[in-house]
Design an enzyme around this catalytic site. Structure first.
Site, PDB file in Angstrom:
ATOM      1  N   ARG A  11      -9.550  -0.423   7.042  1.00 37.79           N
ATOM      2  CA  ARG A  11     -10.451   0.542   6.421  1.00 37.79           C
ATOM      3  C   ARG A  11     -10.857   1.648   7.392  1.00 37.79           C
ATOM      4  O   ARG A  11     -12.026   1.949   7.582  1.00 37.79           O
ATOM      5  CB  ARG A  11     -11.698  -0.142   5.893  1.00 37.79           C
ATOM      6  CG  ARG A  11     -12.356   0.675   4.786  1.00 37.79           C
ATOM      7  CD  ARG A  11     -13.588   0.020   4.260  1.00 37.79           C
ATOM      8  NE  ARG A  11     -14.062   0.714   3.097  1.00 37.79           N
ATOM      9  CZ  ARG A  11     -14.454   0.099   1.982  1.00 37.79           C
ATOM     10  NH1 ARG A  11     -14.407  -1.203   1.884  1.00 37.79           N
ATOM     11  NH2 ARG A  11     -14.897   0.788   0.962  1.00 37.79           N
ATOM     12  N   CYS A  12      -9.854   2.217   8.031  1.00 36.07           N
ATOM     13  CA  CYS A  12     -10.132   3.403   8.841  1.00 36.07           C
ATOM     14  C   CYS A  12      -8.829   4.131   8.982  1.00 36.07           C
ATOM     15  O   CYS A  12      -7.779   3.589   8.746  1.00 36.07           O
ATOM     16  CB  CYS A  12     -10.652   3.033  10.219  1.00 36.07           C
ATOM     17  SG  CYS A  12      -9.398   2.431  11.333  1.00 36.07           S
ATOM     18  N   GLU A  47     -13.256   5.251   4.106  1.00 31.63           N
ATOM     19  CA  GLU A  47     -13.254   4.533   5.364  1.00 31.63           C
ATOM     20  C   GLU A  47     -14.406   4.913   6.286  1.00 31.63           C
ATOM     21  O   GLU A  47     -14.709   4.184   7.232  1.00 31.63           O
ATOM     22  CB  GLU A  47     -11.909   4.774   6.043  1.00 31.63           C
ATOM     23  CG  GLU A  47     -10.810   4.357   5.085  1.00 31.63           C
ATOM     24  CD  GLU A  47      -9.420   4.637   5.579  1.00 31.63           C
ATOM     25  OE1 GLU A  47      -8.528   3.864   5.242  1.00 31.63           O
ATOM     26  OE2 GLU A  47      -9.228   5.605   6.314  1.00 31.63           O
ATOM     27  N   GLN A  57       0.828  -1.204   0.000  1.00 36.52           N
ATOM     28  CA  GLN A  57       0.000   0.000   0.000  1.00 36.52           C
ATOM     29  C   GLN A  57       0.863   1.256   0.000  1.00 36.52           C
ATOM     30  O   GLN A  57       0.346   2.352  -0.161  1.00 36.52           O
ATOM     31  CB  GLN A  57      -0.957  -0.003   1.207  1.00 36.52           C
ATOM     32  CG  GLN A  57      -2.071  -1.028   1.066  1.00 36.52           C
ATOM     33  CD  GLN A  57      -3.059  -1.040   2.212  1.00 36.52           C
ATOM     34  OE1 GLN A  57      -3.286  -2.084   2.810  1.00 36.52           O
ATOM     35  NE2 GLN A  57      -3.666   0.091   2.533  1.00 36.52           N
TER      36      GLN A  57
END
Ligand SMILES: Cc1cc2nc3c(=O)[nH]c(=O)nc-3n(C[C@H](O)[C@H](O)[C@H](O)COP(=O)(O)OP(=O)(O)OC[C@H]3O[C@@H](n4cnc5c(N)ncnc54)[C@H](O)[C@@H]3O)c2cc1C
Lengths: 284, 804
Positions: free
Chosen positions: B382-383, B758, B235
């Protein structure tokens, strides 16, 4: 998720399959849809040096309904159980249960023979077969023999089938009366937290006969004769149902796993059975 | 009129901001034509596979590789001993700790990497793994962080006597750090004197991002020209290049890191894993390319988990519900190594956003990080860093306070929201919220679901339940969350010393199309679609004529990557700023072509127009051509720009979510009857992409709240290492979502955008969980831990005596 090395065989007849089985003994195993066996091989929990794929054996396929008798070839897929109209008319519970197995992709491959021969307490068909009082035909080096589903299961993954026998077909009398298959699961594609197969015959407003089997609540499917008996002669009211549930609870022996603790499973088993009885009775 | 129509047509042709442009990447994804790491196949490539520990805590007495080496096709079996001379048997983590690459004397979690087999064939590698004989001596296991902090059992013998860690003092051999923010004394005083105090332990269980594609890498060391090429599921490819250079000693220009298509990341692919290091070492040692791809079980058991926060909260209020203070102590289970992926100075991420959407005058947060015998990680699933934990915490505390006050939870929120005129708002824990209008969003949400009717229906349901008329309960789950995304200002955010700016480099081609390269990397977010839209609106070329490229460190400008919803806030801003540089130069060129002064021109959609003479203009296409074919005095040929953007502040997206859930008190099953999600992410670049992001994030939130967990037994065995037990919802379990929005632009972002990817995970989890809690509120439930799978919901009902 990579299996160890194996030799792949694809015989075209039962006799040829038996010959490979005989030649390699313990090192050989038959494969139907592969949806239980292949994951076990990939996890290296099953080591199968000789894999015998049964898919080219036509004798093992097909569904027939004749004279009130249903016969299903071992290699019939779960998808075919759902789409066969004659079967749906003769034993609607088959379709109802098959629709609750796994997901469409698995059902295109998974077979009824693999499902009942596997011996995994999570499989749905074994309990249903006991409820239907089905007969399994086993073909071995000494010919064919028949075993009742109610006598077939010994422990998890242990059945009455000998290693050198192939399950060829399953047969049962088209059931009379109301039928219901009820299953609780965590999600699509999951095995049962608890499942119940119920068939009830009604005569003059009373239960004439009842057959009840439970799934994934012991190390084998549980045919609860006592639960069925508890309903016979009753009006299937709430007392009778409570009696049936208590009787069933006496027969199951669930263990704790990620689906939940024993107490929960027993509770759900009761709820599921009640719902199945209510539904079967409403259809009786 | 004609002019207006013409202008609108030109705007539409750009497919810029606000256009629901179809995702350009989907054609290849939906046809199986993506190009993932496992699709990289090089001549002579070898395959690696790990021997992993079956135990959660054990001493490694010996490793015998003879039988494995004897297998035909096995090239090497690496153990810690082989890596030690290179100082690569341990590696630094993003959190300032270090982690074993291969077991060095002991193992600390089940699934830990013990040896790395390299073979000519993937199947041979798997066979050889079975042949490596490892002798273990089992040690007592610690899976409970509270117990770990009391226990004599030493997990990390390597740092046993170190009193100082990367984040300050360690008070016990299993303690990692205590991190604090806010005014402790003042908060405690407010709590002592408060009219009402609600206290609760809120646990956010351990879960896992579980991307569709697991992690993997292909390393190829070219010994002739000294160049290392590394394909991987990264990522943050540039950071990987820097780390790889620092670890291997290979100069950074000789390393090329490529993140090809990535099949979902959700934070799981931010960290550095032993597999990456081993594939590099194996390629350096053998001189051949080496591929390592983990399987699903390895991904779930050994790569970065998320959450695992025990949050002890106290919230105080006046009798009429005005919140006066918030106190939180977290026991954070980090597993065997501290491998959290947070900006360096924030060992608990941005958890101190936990005052949420509320105007809370005083607050304190303390987070104790603890080692246990579990897999390392602690990533932002996802935050933004630990924001979902914070949002869950405050949204549960609000509900508990509402119970304490015997007050409606929607009303309690309303009277405590930060007001629109308070922005920019200074929070008690040190953040400056950029913009927001919570009351408007909240009222819109409550009206949309007909909140009062729902409450009336619920009251009736409770009566019916008590009267034995139904076994189903109705829960109304409320959430108003505030996110903090877009890390972040270089002055306080870095990863391994790299400031968290991001970048965009644009080249306009002579015929009026363009390529833009960014320091981020899409993992399904649709960057190729949306960044082209940002640029289209800035430079007046159609998004269809703009290629977006990311992920190759040889071509893309340095950037910190994609996670924490930072791509739009940071790289999106860089894109806009680089676009503005293009436009500035274009203006000079247009002035020359039109023979006017720069200042006599104005920008109009896709062209510079002479003020007051609309028929005299040059389109960006005209200008691009001129940039390459004319000698313009004082202007360099070409049309390129690059921007490195250091955001002045984070952005603060927010939203109001409401979940209406039916619960079967007997079986613990649930059905989501309605889910309403209002998101405010500032300027909306592509509404369709936003909606897709919201749907996906909500579905992950559903999974987490209702069943998904990484669970261990007392021996430290991972009980949820396959998808049979690790809950991933299918289309059947996924409810219909109603999405909605308000639009409060960020005042400091060049186009006012805030990031949205997110938000649905951050806000969704408390919405689902609050619905479960709310269904049982009338029967006395205050707090029950997630995940709310069937048996746990059944247990709530059972404990409350609802089974008669
Ligand atoms: C994701 C998933 C979810 C599932 N969910 C369910 C579910 O909810 N309920 C359920 O019941 N099942 C479920 N299954 C199992 C699925 O139905 C299997 O396909 C089935 O149990 C086995 O059938 P098969 O044809 O695939 O058999 P195989 O996997 O090929 O074989 C299973 C076993 O039976 C033996 N065998 C097969 N055929 C014969 C034969 N003719 N004679 C002798 N031995 C034989 C094999 O040697 C093997 O040991 C699921 C499977 C998956 C992958």
């Amino acid at each position: 998720m990579i299996p160890s090395e194996f030799e792949y065989h694809r015989p075209g007849s039962i006799a040829a399959a038996l010959a490979v089985l005989e030649e390699h003994g313990d090192d050989a195993r038959v494969m139907a849809g592969g949806h239980s066996l292949i994951p076990m091989m990939k996890l290296r929990m099953a080591d199968v040096p000789h894999l015998i794929d049964l898919q080219s054996i036509d004798e093992l396929k097909g569904i027939s309904v004749e004279g009130g008798k249903v016969t299903i070839g071992a290699m019939t897929t779960q998808h075919e159980l759902i789409t066969n109209d004659a079967l749906a008319a003769a034993a609607p519970i088959m379709r109802e249960a098959a629709l609750l197995i796994a997901d469409p992709q698995v059902r295109y491959m998974g077979t009824i023979g693999g499902n009942v021969a596997n011996g995994d307490p999570g499989n749905d068909m074994p309990g249903l077969m006991q409820c239907l009082d089905a007969t399994f035909s086993l073909h071995g080096p000494d010919g064919t023999r028949e075993v009742q589903a109610r006598d077939f299961y010994e422990a998890a993954y242990m059945t009455d089938r000998e290693d050198d026998e192939i399950l060829t077909r399953i047969s049962f009398a088209a059931p009379k009366g109301g039928q219901a298959y009820e299953k609780q699961k965590r999600k699509i594609g999951d095995y049962a937290t608890a499942a119940a197969a119920v068939i009830i015959e009604k005569a003059s407003g009373k239960v004439a006969s009842a057959s009840i089997a439970m799934t994934n609540l012991s190390d084998t499917p549980v045919f609860s004769e006592a639960a069925g008996s508890a309903l016979v002669g009753s009006d299937c009211g709430s007392d009778a149902m409570s009696n049936a549930v208590s009787a069933m609870l006496g027969d199951i022996d669930p263990t704790e796993d990620n689906r939940g603790p024993v107490e929960f499973k027993k509770h759900v088993a009761g709820v599921i059975l009640r719902r199945a009885i209510e539904r079967a009775w409403s259809r009786a | 009129m004609k002019d207006l129509e013409d202008r609108q047509e030109r705007i539409d042709n750009l497919k810029g901001l606000g256009c629901s442009r179809k995702r350009v990447e989907d054609a290849r994804f939906t046809q199986g034509k993506g190009n993932y790491v496992d699709d990289v196949n090089l001549p002579g490539m070898l395959h690696g596979d790990f021997v992993r520990s079956p135990y959660a805590h054990a001493r490694v007495k010996s490793i015998n590789i003879d039988a494995a080496m004897a297998l035909d096709g096995v090239v090497a079996v690496l153990t810690a001993k082989d890596l030690e001379p290179l100082s690569l048997h341990w590696m630094p983590t993003l959190a300032g700790d270090k982690q074993m690459v291969l077991a060095d004397g002991k193992v600390l979690f089940q699934g830990q990497e013990v040896a790395f087999v390299v073979a000519k064939d993937r199947y041979v590698a798997a066979d050889a793994v079975e042949l490596v004989e490892v002798e273990y001596e089992e040690l007592p296991v610690l899976v409970d962080p509270f117990e770990a902090l009391q226990s004599d059992i030493v997990l990390r013998e390597d740092i046993k006597d170190e009193k100082e860690g990367a984040h300050g003092a360690r008070r016990h051999h299993n303690h990692i750090f205590l991190w604090e923010e806010g005014d402790k004394d003042a908060t405690e005083q407010v709590l002592d004197e408060a009219e009402v105090v609600a206290e609760e332990m809120v646990y956010y269980h351990r879960t896992h991002p579980c991307p569709l594609e697991p992690c993997g890498s292909v390393a190829s060391m070219d010994k002739i020209n000294g160049k290392l090429t590394l394909w991987g599921t990264f990522q943050a490819p540039h950071v990987v290049r820097t780390v790889a250079s620092l670890l291997s000693g290979i100069e950074e220009h000789n390393i090329r890191v490529i993140s090809p298509d990535i099949g979902g990341g959700f934070g799981n692919k931010v960290g550095v894993y032993p597999g990456y290091v081993c594939s590099i070492v194996a390629s350096i040692v053998t001189g051949q390319p080496v591929k390592w791809i983990e399987d699903r079980m390895e991904n779930l058991m050994a790569t970065a988990f998320a959450r695992d926060y025990w949050m002890k909260g106290k919230i105080s209020a006046t009798k009429d519900g005005k919140i006066t203070g918030l106190h939180c102590h977290v026991t954070a289970d980090h597993g065997a190594f501290d491998a959290c992926a947070d900006p360096t100075k924030f060992p608990a991420g941005f958890f101190h956003i936990c005052t949420g959407s509320y105007d809370i005058p005083v607050a304190y947060v303390g987070v104790d990080g603890v080692y246990t015998n579990k897999a390392p990680g602690g990533v932002a699933y996802r935050c933004s860093f630990r924001v979902t934990e914070a949002a869950y915490f405050i949204e549960r505390m609000i509900e508990v306070l509402a119970i304490e006050l015997n007050m409606d939870a929607a009303e309690l929120r309303r009277i405590n929201f930060i007001k629109a005129d308070q922005f920019p708002y200074q929070s008690a824990l040190g953040w400056e919220y950029d913009s927001g209008d919570y009351h408007t969003a909240w009222d819109k949400a409550l009206a949309a679901v007909k909140y009062d009717d729902l409450r009336a229906e619920q009251a009736q349901r409770v009566e019916d339940f008590k009267a034995g008329k139904t076994r189903k309960l109705l829960g109304i789950g409320l959430t108003h969350f505030t996110e903090i995304v877009g890390a972040g200002p270089v002055k306080n955010c870095d990863i391994l010393g790299m400031g968290m700016f991001d970048s965009c480099e644009i080249r306009i081609h002579p015929t009026g199309s363009a390529i833009a390269r960014l320091g981020t990397i899409s993992q399904g977010q649709g960057h190729a679609t949306t960044f082209a839209q940002i640029l289209a609106s800035e430079i007046g070329l159609s998004a269809d004529s703009i290629t977006i490229e990311e992920g190759d460190t040889d071509t893309a400008p340095y950037g910190l990557g994609t996670y924490g919803s930072r791509s739009t806030p940071v790289a999106g801003a860089a894109t806009a700023m680089a676009g503005r540089k293009i436009r500035a130069k274009a203006q000079m060129i247009a002035a020359y072509l039109l023979e006017v002064h720069d200042n006599d021109l104005e920008w109009d959609v896709d062209r510079f127009v002479v003020k007051g003479a609309p028929e005299r203009f040059k389109t960006m296409k005209d200008i691009a051509y001129a940039a390459y074919n004319q000698a313009i005095p004082g202007v360099e040929p070409g049309l390129e720009a690059v921007s490195y953007y250091d955001p002045p502040n984070m952005t603060y997206p927010f939203g109001a979510y409401i979940c209406v859930m039916e619960i079967d008190a007997d079986t613990g099953e649930h059905e989501i009857r309605q889910f309403y999600a209002l998101d405010d992410c500032g300027t909306r670049i592509n509404p369709m992409v936003i909606e897709g992001q919201v749907h996906g994030g909500l579905t992950e939130a559903l999974a987490i709240a209702m069943g998904q967990e990484i669970a261990y037994d007392d021996m430290g065995n991972c009980k949820t290492g396959t998808l049979m037990d690790f809950f991933i919802p299918t289309a059947v379990e996924t409810p219909h979502y109603t999405t909605d929005h308000t639009e409060t632009p960020s005042p400091h972002h060049p186009i006012g955008a805030k990031g949205v990817g997110e938000s649905p995970n951050v806000g969704g989890v408390p919405a689902f969980s609050n619905a479960v809690h709310d269904a049982f509120r009338a029967f006395g439930l205050r707090q029950s831990h997630m995940p709310h799978d069937h048996w746990r919901i059944w247990k709530i009902a059972n404990d409350l005596g609802l089974h008669g």
